[in-house]
Design a protein around this motif. Structure first.
Motif, PDB file in Angstrom:
ATOM      1  N   ILE A 171       1.901   6.675  -7.912  1.00 36.42           N
ATOM      2  CA  ILE A 171       2.850   6.351  -6.856  1.00 36.42           C
ATOM      3  C   ILE A 171       2.207   6.542  -5.489  1.00 36.42           C
ATOM      4  N   PHE A 172       1.385   7.611  -5.355  1.00 36.72           N
ATOM      5  CA  PHE A 172       0.660   7.856  -4.098  1.00 36.72           C
ATOM      6  C   PHE A 172      -0.213   6.651  -3.742  1.00 36.72           C
ATOM      7  N   GLN A 173      -0.922   6.109  -4.738  1.00 39.16           N
ATOM      8  CA  GLN A 173      -1.789   4.963  -4.475  1.00 39.16           C
ATOM      9  C   GLN A 173      -0.987   3.706  -4.191  1.00 39.16           C
ATOM     10  N   MET A 174       0.192   3.591  -4.781  1.00 36.24           N
ATOM     11  CA  MET A 174       1.052   2.455  -4.461  1.00 36.24           C
ATOM     12  C   MET A 174       1.530   2.524  -3.016  1.00 36.24           C
ATOM     13  N   VAL A 175       1.801   3.726  -2.534  1.00 35.98           N
ATOM     14  CA  VAL A 175       2.201   3.892  -1.133  1.00 35.98           C
ATOM     15  C   VAL A 175       1.070   3.443  -0.203  1.00 35.98           C
ATOM     16  N   LEU A 176      -0.173   3.785  -0.580  1.00 41.83           N
ATOM     17  CA  LEU A 176      -1.319   3.412   0.254  1.00 41.83           C
ATOM     18  C   LEU A 176      -1.442   1.900   0.403  1.00 41.83           C
ATOM     19  N   ASN A 177      -1.006   1.161  -0.619  1.00 34.36           N
ATOM     20  CA  ASN A 177      -1.111  -0.298  -0.556  1.00 34.36           C
ATOM     21  C   ASN A 177      -0.254  -0.898   0.551  1.00 34.36           C
ATOM     22  N   TYR A 178       0.731  -0.126   1.014  1.00 33.95           N
ATOM     23  CA  TYR A 178       1.623  -0.627   2.062  1.00 33.95           C
ATOM     24  C   TYR A 178       1.238  -0.123   3.455  1.00 33.95           C
ATOM     25  N   LEU A 179       0.242   0.745   3.537  1.00 31.70           N
ATOM     26  CA  LEU A 179      -0.161   1.303   4.832  1.00 31.70           C
ATOM     27  C   LEU A 179      -1.276   0.468   5.458  1.00 31.70           C
ATOM     28  N   PRO A 180      -1.251   0.235   6.776  1.00 30.35           N
ATOM     29  CA  PRO A 180      -2.406  -0.380   7.451  1.00 30.35           C
ATOM     30  C   PRO A 180      -3.637   0.507   7.304  1.00 30.35           C
ATOM     31  N   VAL A 181      -4.805  -0.100   7.355  1.00 32.25           N
ATOM     32  CA  VAL A 181      -6.048   0.654   7.157  1.00 32.25           C
ATOM     33  C   VAL A 181      -6.205   1.730   8.227  1.00 32.25           C
ATOM     34  N   LYS A 182      -5.776   1.450   9.454  1.00 36.60           N
ATOM     35  CA  LYS A 182      -5.868   2.462  10.518  1.00 36.60           C
ATOM     36  C   LYS A 182      -5.031   3.687  10.177  1.00 36.60           C
ATOM     37  N   ASP A 183      -3.862   3.480   9.595  1.00 39.41           N
ATOM     38  CA  ASP A 183      -3.010   4.611   9.228  1.00 39.41           C
ATOM     39  C   ASP A 183      -3.613   5.403   8.075  1.00 39.41           C
ATOM     40  N   ILE A 184      -4.268   4.695   7.138  1.00 35.96           N
ATOM     41  CA  ILE A 184      -4.924   5.399   6.027  1.00 35.96           C
ATOM     42  C   ILE A 184      -6.055   6.275   6.564  1.00 35.96           C
ATOM     43  N   SER A 185      -6.784   5.758   7.548  1.00 31.91           N
ATOM     44  CA  SER A 185      -7.883   6.546   8.117  1.00 31.91           C
ATOM     45  C   SER A 185      -7.346   7.774   8.850  1.00 31.91           C
ATOM     46  N   MET A 186      -6.175   7.655   9.500  1.00 31.48           N
ATOM     47  CA  MET A 186      -5.542   8.826  10.127  1.00 31.48           C
ATOM     48  C   MET A 186      -5.114   9.822   9.054  1.00 31.48           C
ATOM     49  N   LEU A 187      -4.585   9.323   7.954  1.00 32.11           N
ATOM     50  CA  LEU A 187      -4.153  10.188   6.863  1.00 32.11           C
ATOM     51  C   LEU A 187      -5.317  10.975   6.281  1.00 32.11           C
ATOM     52  N   SER A 188      -6.505  10.382   6.284  1.00 32.04           N
ATOM     53  CA  SER A 188      -7.670  11.066   5.710  1.00 32.04           C
ATOM     54  C   SER A 188      -8.063  12.312   6.489  1.00 32.04           C
ATOM     55  N   MET A 189      -7.570  12.440   7.719  1.00 35.01           N
ATOM     56  CA  MET A 189      -7.912  13.599   8.549  1.00 35.01           C
ATOM     57  C   MET A 189      -6.969  14.773   8.314  1.00 35.01           C
ATOM     58  N   VAL A 190      -5.928  14.580   7.500  1.00 34.57           N
ATOM     59  CA  VAL A 190      -4.927  15.631   7.315  1.00 34.57           C
ATOM     60  C   VAL A 190      -5.516  16.830   6.579  1.00 34.57           C
ATOM     61  N   SER A 191      -6.210  16.573   5.475  1.00 32.62           N
ATOM     62  CA  SER A 191      -6.789  17.668   4.693  1.00 32.62           C
ATOM     63  C   SER A 191      -7.906  17.129   3.818  1.00 32.62           C
ATOM     64  N   LYS A 192      -8.727  18.049   3.336  1.00 32.21           N
ATOM     65  CA  LYS A 192      -9.832  17.666   2.464  1.00 32.21           C
ATOM     66  C   LYS A 192      -9.302  17.110   1.143  1.00 32.21           C
ATOM     67  N   THR A 193      -8.194  17.665   0.661  1.00 34.45           N
ATOM     68  CA  THR A 193      -7.626  17.202  -0.606  1.00 34.45           C
ATOM     69  C   THR A 193      -7.173  15.749  -0.508  1.00 34.45           C
ATOM     70  N   ILE A 194      -6.468  15.434   0.570  1.00 34.18           N
ATOM     71  CA  ILE A 194      -6.026  14.052   0.756  1.00 34.18           C
ATOM     72  C   ILE A 194      -7.227  13.134   0.951  1.00 34.18           C
ATOM     73  N   SER A 195      -8.225  13.614   1.680  1.00 31.19           N
ATOM     74  CA  SER A 195      -9.440  12.808   1.884  1.00 31.19           C
ATOM     75  C   SER A 195     -10.092  12.479   0.547  1.00 31.19           C
ATOM     76  N   ASN A 196     -10.158  13.455  -0.343  1.00 32.95           N
ATOM     77  CA  ASN A 196     -10.737  13.214  -1.670  1.00 32.95           C
ATOM     78  C   ASN A 196      -9.914  12.202  -2.455  1.00 32.95           C
ATOM     79  N   ARG A 197      -8.588  12.306  -2.333  1.00 35.32           N
ATOM     80  CA  ARG A 197      -7.740  11.332  -3.023  1.00 35.32           C
ATOM     81  C   ARG A 197      -7.958   9.923  -2.476  1.00 35.32           C
ATOM     82  N   LEU A 198      -8.181   9.822  -1.185  1.00 36.55           N
ATOM     83  CA  LEU A 198      -8.423   8.509  -0.581  1.00 36.55           C
ATOM     84  C   LEU A 198      -9.765   7.946  -1.034  1.00 36.55           C
ATOM     85  N   ILE A 199     -10.782   8.814  -1.130  1.00 34.88           N
ATOM     86  CA  ILE A 199     -12.086   8.363  -1.627  1.00 34.88           C
ATOM     87  C   ILE A 199     -11.933   7.807  -3.049  1.00 34.88           C
ATOM     88  N   ASN A 200     -11.151   8.500  -3.870  1.00 30.21           N
ATOM     89  CA  ASN A 200     -10.911   8.018  -5.232  1.00 30.21           C
ATOM     90  C   ASN A 200     -10.151   6.695  -5.208  1.00 30.21           C
TER      91      ASN A 200
END
Length: 450
Positions: free
Chosen positions: A51-80
């Motif tokens: 479901i987390f990855q489905m949410v990412l499909n609706y976010l602009p790339v700029k917003d995803i890059s902002m989300l990656s700065m929240v925490s290392k855990t979220i950054s790792n999930r984004l890399i995956n």
């Protein structure tokens, strides 16, 4: 007084199992780690990964890059997520050829997308060493054929290399020189650029036309075109040229910045030899020379740049002097003067005098102020160490005017005219150039006398 209390002793404590204690602590630490990991996900901890990855499909790339700065855990999930097939389809847009049909707006949109993607990669891999960041980038982008030096079947109508270039520019912006050296070496290894450059600089000009075009597009679109600061552009151009001897540097500079055919985009090697050319054909070369002469280009001395200009003027054979003069004018006052002064110092007065005449001719044809040519000659005169050398040079200038006028007059009288009647037109421009040149000298002399 007799006490009524029970026996006053403390029962011995039962021995604790040391093994069970360690196990409990270990379980407690694991539980703490899991809770910390979950806590860094914030509200996303309630969502399953799918479901987390489905949410990412609706976010602009700029917003995803902002989300990656929240925490290392979220950054790792984004890399995956980026590595998944759905993430690849979502992020690696490959519609590089539709701008032919849809106009320029779609082309600029896909470039903006890859700028945002470069920022996402930059933020996601922030904590990784440079080597690992580059490996991850290659792992994700390696399947995009239009990002390769020889990948797209229609390179002139493809935005792939430009998208790759803006991606790299955003990713590496702010990196120090050592890291950028690693990036260049990494790109050379991936594209086999040195080997391909070796082929074109050692072959007969034009014999590997398709490869020349590929190298030109790769160097310009990926390495050179997208930098804002001149120091960055100078760094990457230096990386491209410096590994080669001066004669090969001149050939490579012509391949990257020289004139090309409007029909097929291939380098036009005879342009500077067959006849006078225009400013458009020389502007790219002049801008590159100015970039290397700039103080930002620390690895180049003035002598290096002047030697490069000298070598360039015989690629692939000796240029018409008019084209050489036009290149010097476009390169700016400092380079023009330094080039002329080097000839004066080396005793090449006759060659220098002809160059002065052609500078005057270009000023006349291209509507530059003629007093510039006169002041440049006046400045060069100060380089000569004795009055005798200076007077000899001035005599050579007058002789050059006379000989050129006679040669052009002979061409007109011979009747060998083309459709544009260029022989007569050249004579007309040269006579006017001589008149205006001497007029400015008279003005200068009268002002100094008064």
């Amino acid at each position: 007084m007799t006490s009524t209390a029970g026996p006053s002793y403390t029962p011995a404590p039962k021995p604790k199992s040391r093994h069970s204690g360690r196990r409990c602590r270990r379980c407690s630490n694991a539980s703490d780690t899991d809770s910390q990991s979950l806590s860094t996900l914030g509200y996303f901890q309630t969502l399953p990964l799918e479901i987390f990855q489905m949410v990412l499909n609706y976010l602009p790339v700029k917003d995803i890059s902002m989300l990656s700065m929240v925490s290392k855990t979220i950054s790792n999930r984004l890399i995956n997520y980026i590595s998944t097939p759905s993430g690849n389809r979502r992020l690696l847009l490959q519609d590089f050829h539709n701008q032919e049909l849809s106009g320029k707006r779609e082309g600029s949109c896909i470039l903006e997308h890859y700028k945002s993607l470069g920022l996402l990669f930059k933020r996601c891999t922030l904590l990784l060493p440079t080597k690992d960041r580059l490996k991850y980038m290659h792992k994700i982008l390696s399947e995009v054929s239009c990002f390769k030096l020889i990948g797209c079947p229609r390179p002139l109508h493809c935005l792939g290399l430009q998208c790759y270039g803006v991606f790299l520019q955003i990713l590496t912006a702010g990196w120090d020189e050592l890291e950028c050296h690693r990036v260049f070496n990494f790109l050379c290894e991936l594209s086999n650029l040195p080997r391909k450059v070796q082929i074109v600089v050692s072959s007969k000009p034009g014999s590997a036309r398709k490869l020349e075009l590929r190298i030109r597009l790769y160097c310009r679109s990926v390495l050179l075109n997208h930098w804002i600061h001149r120091s960055d552009s100078a760094f990457w151009l230096t990386r491209i040229l410096k590994p080669w001897p001066m004669v090969n540097q001149a050939r490579l500079l012509y391949i990257i910045f020289g004139p090309v055919s409007s029909l097929d985009g291939h380098v036009v090697w005879q342009k500077m030899i067959e006849g006078p050319t225009d400013e458009t054909s020389l502007k790219g070369l002049a801008d590159a020379i100015k970039l290397l002469y700039d103080t930002e280009a620390r690895e180049w001395t003035a002598d290096d740049v002047i030697s490069l200009v000298d070598e360039l003027s015989v690629v692939p054979r000796e240029w018409l002097m008019e084209n050489n003069a036009r290149l010097l004018i476009l390169s700016g006052n400092n380079i023009c003067f330094t080039f002329m002064a080097s000839k004066a110092v080396n005793g090449r007065a006759v060659e220098l005098a002809r160059l002065v005449v052609f500078l005057a001719l270009v000023c006349e044809k291209d509507l530059y102020c003629m007093d510039w040519a006169v002041k440049m000659m006046q400045k060069v005169c100060k380089v000569f160490s004795t009055p005798g050398e200076r007077n000899y040079f001035l005599q050579c200038v007058e002789n050059a005017f006379a000989h050129m006028i006679m040669d052009m007059l002979q061409a007109v009288l011979s009747g060998d005219r083309d459709e544009e009647d260029s022989s007569f037109l050249n004579l007309f421009h040269l006579v006017n150039a001589q008149a205006n040149f001497h007029k400015e000298i008279l003005y200068l002399t009268m002002r100094s006398n008064s």
